[in-house]
Write a protein that holds these residues in place. Structure first.
Motif, PDB file in Angstrom:
ATOM      1  N   GLY A 122     -18.076 -20.648  38.582  1.00  0.00           N
ATOM      2  CA  GLY A 122     -19.114 -19.513  37.636  1.00  0.00           C
ATOM      3  C   GLY A 122     -18.321 -18.085  36.939  1.00  0.00           C
ATOM      4  O   GLY A 122     -18.688 -17.068  37.255  1.00  0.00           O
ATOM      5  N   ASN A 123     -16.970 -18.489  37.372  1.00  0.00           N
ATOM      6  CA  ASN A 123     -15.796 -17.490  36.775  1.00  0.00           C
ATOM      7  C   ASN A 123     -15.648 -17.256  35.937  1.00  0.00           C
ATOM      8  O   ASN A 123     -15.827 -18.168  34.791  1.00  0.00           O
ATOM      9  N   ARG A 124     -14.225 -16.420  35.098  1.00  0.00           N
ATOM     10  CA  ARG A 124     -13.567 -16.700  33.975  1.00  0.00           C
ATOM     11  C   ARG A 124     -12.791 -17.920  33.904  1.00  0.00           C
ATOM     12  O   ARG A 124     -12.236 -17.402  35.287  1.00  0.00           O
ATOM     13  N   ALA A 166     -17.371 -24.760  28.528  1.00  0.00           N
ATOM     14  CA  ALA A 166     -17.547 -23.955  27.026  1.00  0.00           C
ATOM     15  C   ALA A 166     -17.377 -23.369  26.311  1.00  0.00           C
ATOM     16  O   ALA A 166     -17.247 -22.484  26.155  1.00  0.00           O
ATOM     17  N   GLY A 167     -16.338 -24.351  25.753  1.00  0.00           N
ATOM     18  CA  GLY A 167     -15.448 -24.064  24.738  1.00  0.00           C
ATOM     19  C   GLY A 167     -14.225 -22.540  25.681  1.00  0.00           C
ATOM     20  O   GLY A 167     -14.285 -21.363  25.068  1.00  0.00           O
ATOM     21  N   GLU A 176     -25.619 -21.321  29.446  1.00  0.00           N
ATOM     22  CA  GLU A 176     -25.013 -22.008  28.335  1.00  0.00           C
ATOM     23  C   GLU A 176     -25.821 -22.337  27.733  1.00  0.00           C
ATOM     24  O   GLU A 176     -26.749 -21.785  26.700  1.00  0.00           O
ATOM     25  N   VAL A 180     -27.743 -14.233  25.267  1.00  0.00           N
ATOM     26  CA  VAL A 180     -28.020 -13.571  26.272  1.00  0.00           C
ATOM     27  C   VAL A 180     -28.029 -12.237  26.360  1.00  0.00           C
ATOM     28  O   VAL A 180     -26.838 -11.412  25.889  1.00  0.00           O
ATOM     29  N   SER A 181     -29.173 -11.996  26.498  1.00  0.00           N
ATOM     30  CA  SER A 181     -29.584 -10.780  26.386  1.00  0.00           C
ATOM     31  C   SER A 181     -29.351  -9.698  27.340  1.00  0.00           C
ATOM     32  O   SER A 181     -29.323 -10.211  28.182  1.00  0.00           O
ATOM     33  N   ARG A 182     -29.225  -8.615  26.993  1.00  0.00           N
ATOM     34  CA  ARG A 182     -29.200  -7.462  28.164  1.00  0.00           C
ATOM     35  C   ARG A 182     -29.703  -7.524  29.651  1.00  0.00           C
ATOM     36  O   ARG A 182     -29.416  -8.243  30.471  1.00  0.00           O
ATOM     37  N   SER A 237     -18.749 -13.282  28.685  1.00  0.00           N
ATOM     38  CA  SER A 237     -18.117 -12.785  27.559  1.00  0.00           C
ATOM     39  C   SER A 237     -17.040 -13.762  27.170  1.00  0.00           C
ATOM     40  O   SER A 237     -16.376 -13.620  26.203  1.00  0.00           O
ATOM     41  N   ILE A 265     -22.949 -13.105  23.830  1.00  0.00           N
ATOM     42  CA  ILE A 265     -23.882 -12.039  24.027  1.00  0.00           C
ATOM     43  C   ILE A 265     -24.231 -10.910  23.503  1.00  0.00           C
ATOM     44  O   ILE A 265     -24.621 -10.522  23.925  1.00  0.00           O
ATOM     45  N   THR A 309     -18.440 -13.056  33.029  1.00  0.00           N
ATOM     46  CA  THR A 309     -18.417 -15.596  32.793  1.00  0.00           C
ATOM     47  C   THR A 309     -18.931 -15.390  30.968  1.00  0.00           C
ATOM     48  O   THR A 309     -18.227 -16.320  30.495  1.00  0.00           O
ATOM     49  N   TYR A 334     -21.301 -10.786  33.431  1.00  0.00           N
ATOM     50  CA  TYR A 334     -20.992 -10.848  31.587  1.00  0.00           C
ATOM     51  C   TYR A 334     -19.743 -10.884  31.792  1.00  0.00           C
ATOM     52  O   TYR A 334     -19.332 -11.187  30.382  1.00  0.00           O
ATOM     53  N   TYR A 346     -16.559 -17.126  27.327  1.00  0.00           N
ATOM     54  CA  TYR A 346     -16.455 -18.402  27.163  1.00  0.00           C
ATOM     55  C   TYR A 346     -17.381 -18.446  24.811  1.00  0.00           C
ATOM     56  O   TYR A 346     -17.860 -17.947  24.786  1.00  0.00           O
ATOM     57  N   LEU A 349     -22.581 -21.220  34.852  1.00  0.00           N
ATOM     58  CA  LEU A 349     -22.014 -21.063  33.795  1.00  0.00           C
ATOM     59  C   LEU A 349     -23.144 -22.484  33.039  1.00  0.00           C
ATOM     60  O   LEU A 349     -23.566 -21.665  31.834  1.00  0.00           O
ATOM     61  N   ALA A 370     -29.611 -11.108  31.409  1.00  0.00           N
ATOM     62  CA  ALA A 370     -28.468 -11.455  32.140  1.00  0.00           C
ATOM     63  C   ALA A 370     -28.927 -10.290  33.778  1.00  0.00           C
ATOM     64  O   ALA A 370     -28.046 -11.193  34.345  1.00  0.00           O
ATOM     65  N   LEU A 381     -18.730 -20.190  24.089  1.00  0.00           N
ATOM     66  CA  LEU A 381     -20.198 -21.262  23.832  1.00  0.00           C
ATOM     67  C   LEU A 381     -21.646 -20.193  24.492  1.00  0.00           C
ATOM     68  O   LEU A 381     -22.703 -20.791  24.178  1.00  0.00           O
ATOM     69  N   VAL A 382     -21.488 -19.422  24.860  1.00  0.00           N
ATOM     70  CA  VAL A 382     -21.561 -18.407  25.411  1.00  0.00           C
ATOM     71  C   VAL A 382     -21.714 -17.346  24.472  1.00  0.00           C
ATOM     72  O   VAL A 382     -21.078 -16.411  24.242  1.00  0.00           O
ATOM     73  N   ASN A 425     -13.970  -7.982  30.502  1.00  0.00           N
ATOM     74  CA  ASN A 425     -14.719  -8.940  29.958  1.00  0.00           C
ATOM     75  C   ASN A 425     -13.957  -9.426  29.010  1.00  0.00           C
ATOM     76  O   ASN A 425     -12.330  -9.104  28.505  1.00  0.00           O
ATOM     77  N   HIS A 426     -14.669 -10.432  27.816  1.00  0.00           N
ATOM     78  CA  HIS A 426     -13.629 -10.886  26.245  1.00  0.00           C
ATOM     79  C   HIS A 426     -12.975 -11.821  27.269  1.00  0.00           C
ATOM     80  O   HIS A 426     -12.331 -12.030  28.179  1.00  0.00           O
ATOM     81  N   ARG A 427     -12.348 -12.178  26.147  1.00  0.00           N
ATOM     82  CA  ARG A 427     -10.635 -13.093  26.244  1.00  0.00           C
ATOM     83  C   ARG A 427      -9.466 -12.674  25.150  1.00  0.00           C
ATOM     84  O   ARG A 427      -9.580 -11.929  24.526  1.00  0.00           O
ATOM     85  N   ALA A 463     -21.614  -4.513  32.276  1.00  0.00           N
ATOM     86  CA  ALA A 463     -21.938  -4.955  31.892  1.00  0.00           C
ATOM     87  C   ALA A 463     -22.306  -4.597  30.267  1.00  0.00           C
ATOM     88  O   ALA A 463     -22.738  -3.896  29.861  1.00  0.00           O
ATOM     89  N   TYR A 464     -22.574  -5.405  29.344  1.00  0.00           N
ATOM     90  CA  TYR A 464     -22.765  -4.730  27.624  1.00  0.00           C
ATOM     91  C   TYR A 464     -22.145  -2.920  27.425  1.00  0.00           C
ATOM     92  O   TYR A 464     -23.357  -2.473  26.941  1.00  0.00           O
TER      93      TYR A 464
END
Lengths: 410, 148, 480
Positions: A185-187, A168-169, B24, B33-35, B57, B64, B55, B53, B59, B20, B38, B61-62, C177-179, C188-189
């Motif tokens: 399914g993880n980071r 997924a990039g 995607e 992917v809305s609240r 946040s 948020i 996961t 969230y 990538y 994942l 999710a 290609l996903v 969260n994030h990278r 979350a959010y």
């Protein structure tokens, strides 16, 4: 001439990638037949060990040894993953491999998965390779129809399921433990080792992860024998390699050549040299994480050996001429690693961010002495203290630019 | 026919390996992917929302966040960088009066992206899903006209 | 087996890490991410030691016979300094106004390694103008502030991404969260926290990213106001950790004296409240049980203890169908506070509007009990901060008795209040079940739902060892 040896690209352009018959007509899937009818998994791994084949993803770990570790494990559930998450900048050899000869890869995947005793194989493909995913899906369906995979392969007792998993990039997912995290399914963060994936990989089961190009060598090794393969190219890491020529060369593109070839041969014999009026400055070998080579290093042979001063990496060769603004390239490296660091450990998360920030000031000509000291510190900590090898990668090119191109002065 | 989140989820068994791919797909169909979605994903996969969230946040290609209608991506990989992709970014910034990386413009987003593996045809730019190859700073105006 | 640390021999056993041995032998090794039994994330890269000339993280390196380790060298110092400095310049660096000033693990490390000269421009600073906003857009994107819940104050400005909160949270509220440079720990959010408020995350946070939400400033004002009668109610469990805030304050008498010095006019033990609580609880259980048992098929009528407000939140959120079984009796502190404002106010002839009741508690979830009678709830950590705000030095403190409240109380409740042994105090003919920690609670509640377990009274405590290990306790800074 030895340079004409072609293993992976031998049928590129001769066959229609969407027709399995074309591949069969040039002897495709004969290696699989041979494996199923005449070899035991142990013999196949033995053959791969004899070939001296090592990982083409960059690290150069001996493939046979890795497969054996998974092969000898008594676990009933094991996995094989073909790593097609190619995302090193300047690298598109695996994409071409699927574009031109998908069945070669699939045949390799089947043989390797069966030889380590896996019932399930994943092909982890870069999420941006949508077209290639479609090609693979078509090819997989054709191969299943011919009973090359599925239940009771070619009338034997072998069963194998193959699934394409689309990334997924995230660059870091090319690292095998991060890749496994991402399927789970993880980071996509690297995991702590040990345990190594060969002991406890995907879902905690022994898992072999191999680069797509590595796998594409397997059918040849199985049909022609490991000993013959071991005679090609450099003795320390035999075989051929796909090189991706780019930048200021007359003929950019992917070429197959034996390992041990020099950078000069690649640029001038295969790439046709630089276009008229352009002066060679340096080349970067292996993508954004690769080392820089200047004129007097062009005759170094490229191998996967640890002793090789210029690691082959992904095989990308970027030729840079003197008209290029080096700061654009530096920002490309630093921006890349700042974006692609997973953020897990302090030196990489903060260090890549700072390096990019300072690279911006360098381009604007506003770099201070404080910044210079900071650059040395960051490069040092990236090299010595990060969680995974990405930190080292992030430091390589910048360090070379300082020592060889004197971007910070003498 | 309207695709609902439930329909997408039913394509996947609630196993970890499908999280994942499901995210995607949801992002591709709905733009992000809305609240609420999710929350439903977390429920379907029996995972804490924070995990979904986390996961999602990570990538590229996903998404948020709701995305603008116009998304311009310019490759900054090594090959594109040495063929002046930075000038393309500057040109777009000037023409559209935006800044690369600005997440807060509701109409347009200019993103600098990593390599797409099309280095032979660089510099590469992608607008929404259309790929432009061998882009030059001078040619930016013509490309943008298609979209504005 | 035997290993060598800095040339000296130490015994070690299979499975231990180098850090485990160093901790045991009091060899200082700094860490930010590692804590107790939490998952070893190895992300702070500060516990680096040298083995065979290579830097490795001591928290994840297992010992092996004959291993030779160096914990202090120029190289190690350099690595720790650079990484600390990188982290420090990403940190708010506003120590003086920070809630955790002098109680911050990161501050202590920064002092020890003399991180004061910035090589870097701070990433997260207070933004005062639009121009600055543009300059630090990256910082701005990362700072998430949550002041919307009544218990836990969150600001990522101080976060060092150690992941302790992610690993300790029993209901998995937080994620990483994030990278890359944009990575941030959060919900979350970025929604306001909506959890069971057990406070374990606040207790484990090495910095001020997670702190107690509260109105300490108002308390300071009330303490100084001569017209207001400030009443402190002590939850005896706080004695478990008060010594971490003020070494030497180790008894209820010293604590009472401390509170007096701070300006509380009255200091009460909550024993009276506990006595009333147990009485009320028995009145709730026994008649219902009697009614219930008349039907022969039913052996037990379940009542779930309401003592732990965090557990109540947990049940209401995750097992709503069982929430009808939660005891309706008010909690000891609520009973106390009501009595202070009613009976006590009448007895002493004080207008209840001029009384402020402040509970000193080992529980963060109790902050949700704030009401017209219970004005304020502060944790052990906040009491520490109050003392530091008032610049009071609790050395050489005397011992004084707590004030006598109404008709006194029975000392047998003391044990219960410190360790949560409600089940031992209730009448013994009841079928009693205990569950501590969310995992255990979840299992017991599931068993009850599946009818695999039946009982009259279920005592549930979210903090693993009860209130003595409560989320509002102060944690000893263990780095040194």
């Amino acid at each position: 001439m030895q340079n004409s040896t072609k293993i992976i690209t031998q049928h590129w352009n001769d066959i229609n990638p969407l027709k399995i018959e074309d591949y069969l007509n040039v002897g495709g899937y004969k290696a699989l037949h041979r494996f199923v009818k005449k070899m035991s998994p142990r013999q196949a791994i033995e053959e791969i060990k004899k070939s001296g084949l090592c990982g083409r993803g960059g690290a150069g770990y001996p493939t046979g040894q890795k497969l054996e570790m998974v092969g000898v494990s008594g676990a009933t559930e094991k996995y094989f993953i073909c790593n097609l998450d190619e995302s090193e900048p300047g690298t598109y050899k695996d994409r071409m491999l699927v574009d031109y000869d998908p069945h070669l890869l699939i045949e390799g995947v089947i043989i390797v998965a069966l030889s380590v005793g896996a019932y399930k194989a994943y092909i982890y493909i870069n999420g941006n390779y949508k077209k290639q995913k479609d090609i693979l899906e078509i090819a997989l369906a054709q191969a299943r129809e011919k009973n090359f995979w599925g239940a009771g392969i070619l009338g034997s007792e072998y069963d194998l399921e193959i699934e394409i998993f689309s990334g997924a990039g995230a660059y870091i997912c090319g690292e095998e433990t991060a890749l496994i995290n991402s399927i789970e399914g993880n980071r996509g963060e690297p995991k702590l080792r040990p345990p190594y994936p060969t002991d406890a990989g995907l879902f905690g089961k022994p898992t072999a992860v191999n680069n797509a190009e590595t796998i594409a060598n397997i059918p040849w090794i199985i049909s022609q024998g490991g000993e013959k393969y071991a005679k090609i190219g450099a003795a320390c890491s035999p075989g051929t390699k796909l090189y991706i020529l780019g930048g200021t060369v007359k003929n950019p593109g992917v070429v197959e050549a034996p390992t041990g070839i020099t950078i000069r041969e690649l640029i001038y014999d295969f790439g046709g040299g630089l276009p008229e009026g352009k002066d060679f400055w340096f080349a970067q070998i292996g993508g954004a994480s690769g080392k820089l080579v200047v004129e007097n290093e062009l005759d170094i042979p490229l191998t996967f050996s640890r002793d090789c001063p210029i690691p082959l990496g992904s095989g990308a060769v970027l030729v840079v001429d003197k008209s290029v603004d080096i700061h654009d390239l530096i920002l490309s490296w630093t921006g890349f690693f700042r974006r692609e660091s997973c953020g897990k450990c302090v030196p990489c998360r903060e260090g890549t961010f700072r390096l990019d920030e300072i690279a911006g000031r360098l381009k604007d000509g506003k770099i201070s002495d404080r910044d210079k000291q900071a650059v040395y510190d960051i490069l040092w900590t990236l090299n010595n203290t990060t969680f995974c090898p990405l930190g080292k990668f992030a430091a390589t090119a910048f360090s070379d630019a300082i020592s060889k191109l004197k971007i910070l002065g003498d | 026919m309207l695709i609902t989140l439930e329909k997408i989820l039913l394509e996947y068994d609630p196993e970890a390996k499908n999280l994942l791919p499901a995210l995607e797909k949801i992002s591709a169909v709905f733009g992000y992917v809305s609240r609420e979605n999710a929350r439903k994903v977390a429920d379907y996969f029996s995972l804490p929302e924070s995990k979904v969230y986390e996961t999602a946040s990570f990538y590229d290609l996903v998404n948020i966040k709701k995305q603008p209608n116009l998304i311009i991506k310019v490759c900054s990989g090594t090959h594109c960088a040495v063929s002046d992709s930075r000038k393309i970014v500057e040109e777009i910034e000037n023409k559209l009066h935006i800044k690369a990386g600005d997440e807060n413009n509701p109409r347009v987003k200019l993103e600098i992206i990593s390599c797409l593996g099309r280095c032979g045809e660089g510099p590469v730019a992608v607008i929404n899903d259309k790929v432009y190859e061998r882009v030059t700073a001078g040619g930016v105006g013509e490309i943008l006209e298609e979209w504005i | 087996m035997e290993i060598k640390i800095n040339g000296k021999k130490y015994a070690a056993s299979e499975g231990e890490t180098v850090l485990d041995v160093c901790r045991r032998e009091n060899i200082p090794v700094p860490t930010l991410c590692q804590h107790g039994k939490l998952k070893r994330e190895a992300v702070c890269r500060l516990c680096l030691v040298e083995i065979g000339g290579k830097l490795v993280t001591s928290c994840t390196t297992k010992v092996s016979n004959g291993l030779e380790i160096i914990t202090e060298s120029e190289k190690i110092k350099k690595a720790r300094e650079i990484n600390l400095e990188l982290l420090w310049s990403d940190h708010a660096g506003k120590c003086i106004s920070c809630k955790k000033n002098r109680q911050c693990e990161f501050q202590k490390l920064a002092e020890e390694y003399k991180i004061e000269n910035f090589h870097f421009v701070p990433r997260r600073v207070e933004i005062t103008s639009d121009e600055e906003l543009n300059l630090v857009r990256d910082n701005w994107a990362r700072v998430v502030v949550d002041e919307e819940n009544p218990v836990i104050a969150r600001t990522t400005e101080y976060c060092v991404e150690c992941r302790r909160c992610i690993n300790i949270c029993p209901v998995k509220s937080y994620g990483f969260n994030h990278r890359g440079g944009a990575s941030v720990v959060g919900t979350a959010y970025n929604e306001p926290l909506d959890c069971i408020f057990c406070g374990a995350c606040v207790k484990h946070c090495p910095t001020a990213a997670l702190t107690d939400q509260g109105d300490l400033e108002n308390i300071v004002k009330d303490l100084d106001n001569m017209n207001i009668l400030a009443v402190a109610v002590i939850d005896p469990a706080v004695l478990e950790s008060i010594g971490n805030e003020f070494p030497g304050v180790d008894s209820k008498e010293k604590l009472a004296s401390l509170l007096r010095e701070l300006g509380f006019e009255k200091v009460f033990d909550s024993g009276w409240g506990y006595e009333k609580y147990v009485e009320a609880l028995e009145q709730e259980i026994h008649p219902r049980r009697w009614l219930f048992q008349k039907n022969k098929n039913n052996k037990h009528q379940l009542i779930i203890s309401s003592f732990c407000p965090s557990a109540e939140l947990y049940i209401r959120k995750y097992f709503p169908e069982l929430s009808g079984h939660i005891a309706k009796t008010l909690r000891p502190e609520e009973l106390m506070a009501a009595a202070v404002k009613n009976e006590y106010a009448r007895q002493e002839k004080i207008d209840s509007g001029n009384i402020r009741t402040v509970l000193i508690s080992a529980c963060t979830a109790r902050k949700k009990l704030k009401s017209s009678t219970l004005d304020c709830i502060i944790t052990v950590r906040e009491l520490g901060r109050l003392v530091r705000l008032k610049k009071y030095n609790p050395k050489n403190i005397k011992e004084v008795q707590a004030d006598k409240f109404l008709n006194g109380y029975d000392e047998k409740y003391e044990k219960m209040t410190r360790f949560g042994n409600l089940s031992e105090i209730l009448k013994s003919d009841l079928a009693i079940q205990k569950a501590n920690g969310v995992l255990e609670i979840k299992k017991v509640l599931e068993d009850i739902q599946k009818r695999e377990l039946e009982c009259d009274f279920l005592e549930v405590m979210v903090c693993p060892e009860g209130c003595g290990n409560g989320g509002g306790q102060s944690m000893k800074i263990s780095n040194f």
